[in-house]
Design an enzyme around this catalytic site. Structure first.
Site, short mmCIF file in Angstrom:
data_model
loop_
_atom_site.label_atom_id
_atom_site.label_comp_id
_atom_site.label_asym_id
_atom_site.label_seq_id
_atom_site.Cartn_x
_atom_site.Cartn_y
_atom_site.Cartn_z
N LYS A 253 0.71 -1.23 -0.10
CA LYS A 253 0.34 -0.14 0.08
C LYS A 253 0.99 1.45 0.07
CE LYS A 253 -3.78 -2.66 2.29
NZ LYS A 253 -4.41 -2.85 3.63
N GLN B 285 -4.39 -1.98 10.01
CA GLN B 285 -4.38 -2.87 9.41
C GLN B 285 -4.84 -4.39 10.13
OE1 GLN B 285 -3.58 -3.58 6.24
NE2 GLN B 285 -3.71 -5.67 6.35
N ASP C 17 -10.40 2.90 4.74
CA ASP C 17 -10.87 1.66 4.63
C ASP C 17 -12.50 1.27 4.48
OD1 ASP C 17 -9.12 -0.58 4.45
OD2 ASP C 17 -8.45 -0.55 6.50
#
Ligand code: GUN
Length: 295
Positions: free
Chosen positions: A53, A97, A120
């Protein structure tokens, strides 16, 4: 083999190239979109995903940072960090994460993220908006799968979709997106899980079969309707002493047999994974645009 291979790498590259003009426009105004990823503990797969990412953001001319914390970090310490990230004017979006170490209440932490920075799409406010059909940030993997289908010319409306796995990151939001009243939805969705009776019977009805349970090569060709589209979200490491790393990556589909029967299939790697990253970049650009167009 009869199935067409859906090239997620190429479609993700296309999506990234469509973002470059918007990034340039922001930069002309003196704004560089910036994202951060919070990585807690030392899960090797998570470290790889977060690294990808960051690298992708950097390559697109965005700014990025990885904020690493040890596995023993307390909830209170992460709460403090999240409040700092929410307050930072230079940071447009960030992710925490998953998975987190067991002692941390992941849902409670996600609830602390500023919904305007939740690239997200995991915050309850964004999940609620998506569920009602008023999307803001869509979760990256389900949104990426919709783009894969649409851009591969696979019609969604009127189909039977079967999803294996009801997790909050893929299966559940996927079931919501594909059942919305929309040209990118309007599918009849069945969400299967660990208590489903006769999984194979459900799979055999699917025009679109989405595999998101994380069980290596568990779906085989005899479970597939001829011509079906198979989207394999599984990224499983299986031991393989013949490779330099000692493992190889396989999906939830048994590729050799499924690709004999399916009409189209995503490979692992190179299918869904690059789409997730591309959609995160898209959400970051959206966040930067929204935050800088405010008075
Ligand atoms: N773990 C697996 N997929 C994801 C994702 O899309 N976002 C985050 N934050 N964690 C993940």
């Amino acid at each position: 083999m009869s199935a067409k291979i859906i090239d997620g790498k190429a479609i993700a590259a296309q999506i990234r190239s469509e973002l470059t003009e918007r990034i340039s426009e922001l930069k002309r105004k003196g704004i560089t979109p910036r994202l951060a990823a919070v990585l807690v503990g030392d899960d090797p797969a998570s470290a790889v995903y977060v690294g990808t990412k960051k690298k992708t953001a950097d390559a697109m001319g965005m700014a990025s940072e990885v904020i690493e914390r040890p596995a023993r970090t307390s909830f209170a310490e992460l709460e403090t960090l999240i409040r700092e990230l929410n307050a930072r004017k230079d940071l447009h979006g960030y992710i925490v994460q998953s998975p987190l170490p067991d002692h941390l209440d992941e849902a409670a932490l996600v609830d602390l993220i500023d919904p305007a920075k939740d690239i997200d799409g995991f915050h309850p406010e964004n999940v609620g908006a998506m569920t009602l059909g008023f999307p803001r940030f869509l979760p990256c993997t389900p949104a990426g799968i919709v783009e894969l289908l649409v851009r591969s010319g696979i019609k969604i409306p009127g189909t039977e979709t079967v999803i294996l796995g009801r997790g909050n990151i893929v299966g559940r939001p996927m079931s919501i997106l594909l059942s919305l009243k929309s040209p990118k939805g309007d599918s009849t969705v069945t969400l299967c899980h660990s208590r489903t009776r006769d999984l194979a019977a459900h799979c055999r009805r699917a025009d679109i079969l989405i595999l998101a349970m994380g069980r290596p090569e568990s779906v085989t060709g005899d479970m597939i309707k001829p011509g079906a589209t198979v989207i394999d979200v599984g990224i499983n490491r299986v031991d393989d002493s013949s490779t330099p790393k000692g493992y190889r990556l396989v999906g939830d589909a048994h590729f050799p047999s499924v690709s004999e029967v399916a009409g189209a299939i995503t490979p692992v790697p190179g299918g869904v994974g690059p789409m997730t990253v591309a959609m995160l970049m898209s959400n970051t650009v959206m966040a930067a645009e929204a935050q800088t167009s405010r008075p």
